[in-house]
Design a protein around this motif. Structure first.
Motif, PDB file in Angstrom:
ATOM      1  N   MET A  22       0.831  -1.196   0.000  1.00 46.33           N
ATOM      2  CA  MET A  22       0.000   0.000   0.000  1.00 46.33           C
ATOM      3  C   MET A  22       0.872   1.255   0.000  1.00 46.33           C
ATOM      4  O   MET A  22       0.606   2.208  -0.723  1.00 46.33           O
ATOM      5  CB  MET A  22      -0.877   0.002   1.251  1.00 46.33           C
ATOM      6  CG  MET A  22      -1.753  -1.221   1.371  1.00 46.33           C
ATOM      7  SD  MET A  22      -3.365  -1.025   0.586  1.00 46.33           S
ATOM      8  CE  MET A  22      -4.371  -0.972   2.065  1.00 46.33           C
ATOM      9  N   ARG A  23       1.866   1.208   0.834  1.00 49.38           N
ATOM     10  CA  ARG A  23       2.753   2.357   0.926  1.00 49.38           C
ATOM     11  C   ARG A  23       3.386   2.655  -0.423  1.00 49.38           C
ATOM     12  O   ARG A  23       3.385   3.791  -0.915  1.00 49.38           O
ATOM     13  CB  ARG A  23       3.827   2.090   1.977  1.00 49.38           C
ATOM     14  CG  ARG A  23       4.675   3.311   2.329  1.00 49.38           C
ATOM     15  CD  ARG A  23       5.665   3.023   3.439  1.00 49.38           C
ATOM     16  NE  ARG A  23       6.333   1.725   3.306  1.00 49.38           N
ATOM     17  CZ  ARG A  23       7.169   1.403   2.323  1.00 49.38           C
ATOM     18  NH1 ARG A  23       7.455   2.289   1.374  1.00 49.38           N
ATOM     19  NH2 ARG A  23       7.714   0.205   2.287  1.00 49.38           N
ATOM     20  N   ARG A  24       3.859   1.616  -1.072  1.00 43.49           N
ATOM     21  CA  ARG A  24       4.491   1.813  -2.372  1.00 43.49           C
ATOM     22  C   ARG A  24       3.488   2.379  -3.382  1.00 43.49           C
ATOM     23  O   ARG A  24       3.815   3.262  -4.177  1.00 43.49           O
ATOM     24  CB  ARG A  24       5.067   0.498  -2.897  1.00 43.49           C
ATOM     25  CG  ARG A  24       6.394   0.158  -2.224  1.00 43.49           C
ATOM     26  CD  ARG A  24       7.066  -1.027  -2.900  1.00 43.49           C
ATOM     27  NE  ARG A  24       7.176  -2.162  -2.000  1.00 43.49           N
ATOM     28  CZ  ARG A  24       7.506  -3.393  -2.377  1.00 43.49           C
ATOM     29  NH1 ARG A  24       7.744  -3.644  -3.660  1.00 43.49           N
ATOM     30  NH2 ARG A  24       7.588  -4.377  -1.503  1.00 43.49           N
ATOM     31  N   LEU A  25       2.288   1.832  -3.339  1.00 37.75           N
ATOM     32  CA  LEU A  25       1.274   2.325  -4.279  1.00 37.75           C
ATOM     33  C   LEU A  25       0.957   3.780  -4.008  1.00 37.75           C
ATOM     34  O   LEU A  25       0.798   4.581  -4.944  1.00 37.75           O
ATOM     35  CB  LEU A  25      -0.009   1.486  -4.146  1.00 37.75           C
ATOM     36  CG  LEU A  25       0.084   0.061  -4.680  1.00 37.75           C
ATOM     37  CD1 LEU A  25      -1.233  -0.674  -4.449  1.00 37.75           C
ATOM     38  CD2 LEU A  25       0.428   0.072  -6.169  1.00 37.75           C
ATOM     39  N   ALA A  26       0.873   4.115  -2.736  1.00 39.53           N
ATOM     40  CA  ALA A  26       0.575   5.508  -2.395  1.00 39.53           C
ATOM     41  C   ALA A  26       1.690   6.422  -2.902  1.00 39.53           C
ATOM     42  O   ALA A  26       1.439   7.504  -3.446  1.00 39.53           O
ATOM     43  CB  ALA A  26       0.409   5.645  -0.884  1.00 39.53           C
ATOM     44  N   GLU A  27       2.915   5.946  -2.745  1.00 40.37           N
ATOM     45  CA  GLU A  27       4.051   6.728  -3.229  1.00 40.37           C
ATOM     46  C   GLU A  27       3.942   6.974  -4.735  1.00 40.37           C
ATOM     47  O   GLU A  27       4.095   8.087  -5.225  1.00 40.37           O
ATOM     48  CB  GLU A  27       5.353   5.995  -2.927  1.00 40.37           C
ATOM     49  CG  GLU A  27       5.838   6.160  -1.485  1.00 40.37           C
ATOM     50  CD  GLU A  27       7.008   5.235  -1.169  1.00 40.37           C
ATOM     51  OE1 GLU A  27       7.254   4.986   0.026  1.00 40.37           O
ATOM     52  OE2 GLU A  27       7.643   4.744  -2.137  1.00 40.37           O
ATOM     53  N   ARG A  28       3.669   5.886  -5.422  1.00 37.67           N
ATOM     54  CA  ARG A  28       3.569   5.999  -6.881  1.00 37.67           C
ATOM     55  C   ARG A  28       2.449   6.971  -7.267  1.00 37.67           C
ATOM     56  O   ARG A  28       2.600   7.782  -8.193  1.00 37.67           O
ATOM     57  CB  ARG A  28       3.294   4.626  -7.483  1.00 37.67           C
ATOM     58  CG  ARG A  28       3.065   4.621  -8.971  1.00 37.67           C
ATOM     59  CD  ARG A  28       4.137   3.827  -9.693  1.00 37.67           C
ATOM     60  NE  ARG A  28       3.977   3.912 -11.148  1.00 37.67           N
ATOM     61  CZ  ARG A  28       4.518   4.887 -11.882  1.00 37.67           C
ATOM     62  NH1 ARG A  28       5.267   5.821 -11.304  1.00 37.67           N
ATOM     63  NH2 ARG A  28       4.352   4.905 -13.192  1.00 37.67           N
ATOM     64  N   ALA A  29       1.354   6.893  -6.581  1.00 41.30           N
ATOM     65  CA  ALA A  29       0.247   7.803  -6.862  1.00 41.30           C
ATOM     66  C   ALA A  29       0.693   9.251  -6.667  1.00 41.30           C
ATOM     67  O   ALA A  29       0.370  10.131  -7.470  1.00 41.30           O
ATOM     68  CB  ALA A  29      -0.949   7.485  -5.950  1.00 41.30           C
ATOM     69  N   GLY A  30       1.445   9.450  -5.611  1.00 45.77           N
ATOM     70  CA  GLY A  30       1.945  10.799  -5.350  1.00 45.77           C
ATOM     71  C   GLY A  30       2.801  11.301  -6.510  1.00 45.77           C
ATOM     72  O   GLY A  30       2.658  12.445  -6.972  1.00 45.77           O
ATOM     73  N   GLU A  31       3.643  10.415  -7.010  1.00 46.44           N
ATOM     74  CA  GLU A  31       4.505  10.795  -8.132  1.00 46.44           C
ATOM     75  C   GLU A  31       3.665  11.187  -9.350  1.00 46.44           C
ATOM     76  O   GLU A  31       3.868  12.229  -9.967  1.00 46.44           O
ATOM     77  CB  GLU A  31       5.405   9.627  -8.533  1.00 46.44           C
ATOM     78  CG  GLU A  31       6.538   9.322  -7.557  1.00 46.44           C
ATOM     79  CD  GLU A  31       7.147   7.951  -7.826  1.00 46.44           C
ATOM     80  OE1 GLU A  31       7.681   7.362  -6.868  1.00 46.44           O
ATOM     81  OE2 GLU A  31       7.045   7.487  -8.985  1.00 46.44           O
ATOM     82  N   LEU A  32       2.710  10.299  -9.668  1.00 42.51           N
ATOM     83  CA  LEU A  32       1.919  10.539 -10.873  1.00 42.51           C
ATOM     84  C   LEU A  32       1.044  11.797 -10.759  1.00 42.51           C
ATOM     85  O   LEU A  32       0.593  12.330 -11.771  1.00 42.51           O
ATOM     86  CB  LEU A  32       1.035   9.320 -11.172  1.00 42.51           C
ATOM     87  CG  LEU A  32       1.798   8.144 -11.783  1.00 42.51           C
ATOM     88  CD1 LEU A  32       0.906   6.915 -11.874  1.00 42.51           C
ATOM     89  CD2 LEU A  32       2.309   8.523 -13.182  1.00 42.51           C
ATOM     90  N   ALA A  33       0.807  12.216  -9.553  1.00 43.53           N
ATOM     91  CA  ALA A  33      -0.021  13.416  -9.369  1.00 43.53           C
ATOM     92  C   ALA A  33       0.641  14.638  -9.995  1.00 43.53           C
ATOM     93  O   ALA A  33      -0.004  15.657 -10.244  1.00 43.53           O
ATOM     94  CB  ALA A  33      -0.278  13.653  -7.890  1.00 43.53           C
ATOM     95  N   GLN A  34       1.930  14.528 -10.242  1.00 45.26           N
ATOM     96  CA  GLN A  34       2.650  15.660 -10.841  1.00 45.26           C
ATOM     97  C   GLN A  34       2.649  15.592 -12.369  1.00 45.26           C
ATOM     98  O   GLN A  34       3.090  16.546 -13.026  1.00 45.26           O
ATOM     99  CB  GLN A  34       4.129  15.659 -10.391  1.00 45.26           C
ATOM    100  CG  GLN A  34       4.363  15.213  -8.959  1.00 45.26           C
ATOM    101  CD  GLN A  34       3.854  16.231  -7.952  1.00 45.26           C
ATOM    102  OE1 GLN A  34       3.664  17.418  -8.297  1.00 45.26           O
ATOM    103  NE2 GLN A  34       3.598  15.794  -6.730  1.00 45.26           N
ATOM    104  N   ALA A  35       2.217  14.479 -12.917  1.00 47.10           N
ATOM    105  CA  ALA A  35       2.341  14.272 -14.359  1.00 47.10           C
ATOM    106  C   ALA A  35       1.607  15.337 -15.171  1.00 47.10           C
ATOM    107  O   ALA A  35       0.619  15.911 -14.718  1.00 47.10           O
ATOM    108  CB  ALA A  35       1.806  12.891 -14.728  1.00 47.10           C
ATOM    109  N   ALA A  36       2.095  15.557 -16.354  1.00 48.19           N
ATOM    110  CA  ALA A  36       1.509  16.586 -17.219  1.00 48.19           C
ATOM    111  C   ALA A  36       0.099  16.198 -17.670  1.00 48.19           C
ATOM    112  O   ALA A  36      -0.865  16.944 -17.484  1.00 48.19           O
ATOM    113  CB  ALA A  36       2.409  16.787 -18.437  1.00 48.19           C
TER     114      ALA A  36
END
Lengths: 206, 206, 206, 206
Positions: free
Chosen positions: C83-97
DNA sequence: GATGAATGAGGGTTCATTCAT
DNA sequence: TATGAATGAACCCTCATTCAT
């Protein structure tokens, strides 16, 4: 819950014929069960299951329980059956002309015949049941055979019933357990018989 | 709450290495399980339950399974243990001065000692397992004993290993099965031994 | 019963170096256990045994229990890790163009990645444990992703978090359960994604 | 002491023949076992124990084993039962006037109905058993439903059976796993159905 | 009386968890 | 602290015995 019709008849044995039929059935079933049990026990040993016996006998398990209240009772019945037959044979041989021959033949016959017996005795012993309980006396006929053979000089006089039965039991046990073939049985019993004969008596070789 | 350790055997190995200490426990448990298993098997035969063995050994069932992956494996272990001891004893007696005495003594010892063995062999046979699998060879030492006794003229030359083993097995089976006492065993084996001796050789009486 | 030496030291962290070593060991063990557990769980499902996990991790079972008081605790730890990893990834993608692309990619990634997870969630669910207990919040980041995609017109506005999570969960479950290959996953998700897009928006064919 | 019979199902077959009376009991028990097994499996998943099923069904464990020789056999029986019912329903709907409606209704029904199925398929899969072994073909009827719906223009032509089954499986899995309520199920399936419809076709909103 | 479905104690075995080493 | 031997409850399944039919 359905009560058999016969139960409500008059007290006069009107239905004798019919009841006799039932008896015949029951007896045939009893025999079938005993036969099947011997077969199954010889094959599967102690762990034979009532269901299998019932199937082979072509009856329901309940029918077995009507005749034999318990698995052990069934075993006992078989053993006693055997014992009875052995006692009968001993009685026959007691009339034989050659007492020594009769004695040794009887011994051999029992051993050859013991394939099944062991398992049963085993089972009974394991259950702490006295196999002889209620069984026809087999010691008597054997003792007679032994006495005659000793009188005829075919068997040592210092051999008692106890040793004899021990030897007999040992041979039966091993024959069944290790599946003695005819040849091995003959050779092994030859040694035992030699040991039973008075010193100086016939011996195959040396 | 547990059976006192002292009750079974006295195998307390002394080991020094630290890691081996752990093993000491395991080894003691192994010995306890084997001892308990022999006792229970002698008493209950084939149907002995692992639970009961565990209780008598004073361990949990799981402990048995750690050492013996299967009930059959436990049985085998006991049989092999016995076989090994018997083979060892045969090796010792092979050095004895009097070859005949050694032979007959060995025979007697095995029978006297066989209280448990039968059940085990029984068990293994019933499971279709080869009791000899992986076991130390016991036939070799016995054959050697027999050969020496024959050369010394103490045993008939026409007796082969097959008959010998049959007689041995029979005596063991019956001894265990019928619970031979010392006296009965002596008298019964006397007959067998007489049968094994060359004609004309020493015989107690007639 | 031996108390660790460190416990009796002065209160001053004199043995810092040594303790750090221990810590490193413990941490490495923890990681190894988690990795092994994922592998074994993926292979054996719910019935994976602690022993097997320990063996694969190269540690004793006791070591696992030092880190995770219970099998379920171990499962939970794995799930939370995921879950933690998924949350991290989601955070990253939140910046995507491209917000739409980010959203759908995230969805796909999770599904592709879910091979192991299901078993765990399954296990937890079966045990009545709330998989989310103490876990990092994963809903927040996903909600953010969804909101941005909706604002960008890439996802229908009438789709809520509940349906989204239901769809996500369904896809993960089935992917793991039926072992979706890359191709099947792509085609199946294509349908779902089409259902998520506003009417009139891009569609492969008809 | 026993669970009231009425609690499970209502399969009380009426049979006339006398021998069939006996069977009536057996049949009722069979049905009770199946019902209880579904309940317990849905609750406990793979680890459901036979004893618990027996208790819930109000029978002895032996009764279960009379009908289903193995735990897996019981699972299979449930799955096949479900499959058969689903296949039947598909057959019925194949006659419906509105092919599109029939298709989507069937999909919904299966999902709504799938509370138990997942666990079972799970169980079977875990045991390496082919869930379809001997089961009535369910793919045929579904394929027919799909074809008619596509011909009627209610479903995209580029959707194949594989994706369809994947979507169906996913929805069932999640519905069971996450305990979808009616509302959530409706909203979630709405998205999936939209994805299945040809571009430009009716859509709730945007 | 016969049948066989039902029962449930008991058997062998596994495995999460504890604890001596 | 790490290890793995020990534990025993619980599991699946069998089978002697009972009892409704």
């Amino acid at each position: 819950m359905r009560v058999p019709l016969e139960r409500y008849g008059t007290l006069v044995p009107v239905v004798n014929a019919r009841r006799a039929d039932v008896r015949a059935d029951a007896q045939r079933n009893r025999a079938r069960v005993l036969d099947a049990a011997e077969v199954v026990l010889a094959r599967d040993g102690l762990s034979a299951s009532m269901r299998e016996i019932a199937e082979l006998a072509g009856v329901g398990v309940g029918t077995i329980y009507r005749q034999f209240p318990t698995k052990e009772a069934l075993y006992q019945a078989i053993v006693q059956d055997r014992m009875r037959r052995l006692a009968e044979r001993a009685g026959e041989l007691a009339q034989a002309a050659d007492a020594g021959e009769a004695f040794f033949e009887y011994f051999s016959t029992i051993v050859a015949d013991s394939t099944v017996k062991k398992v049963l005795v085993d089972a009974l012993a394991a259950s702490g049941i006295d196999a002889k309980a209620g069984a026809p006396d087999i010691k008597g006929p054997i003792a007679a055979l032994l006495a005659r053979a000793q009188e005829a000089g075919a068997v040592r006089r210092d051999v008692g019933m106890e040793e004899l039965l021990a030897l007999l039991s040992a041979a039966c046990l091993a024959a069944q357990h290790n599946n003695w073939g005819d040849d091995l049985r003959a050779r092994t019993l030859a040694v035992v018989f030699d040991g039973l004969r008075p010193a100086g008596k016939a011996r195959a070789s040396g």
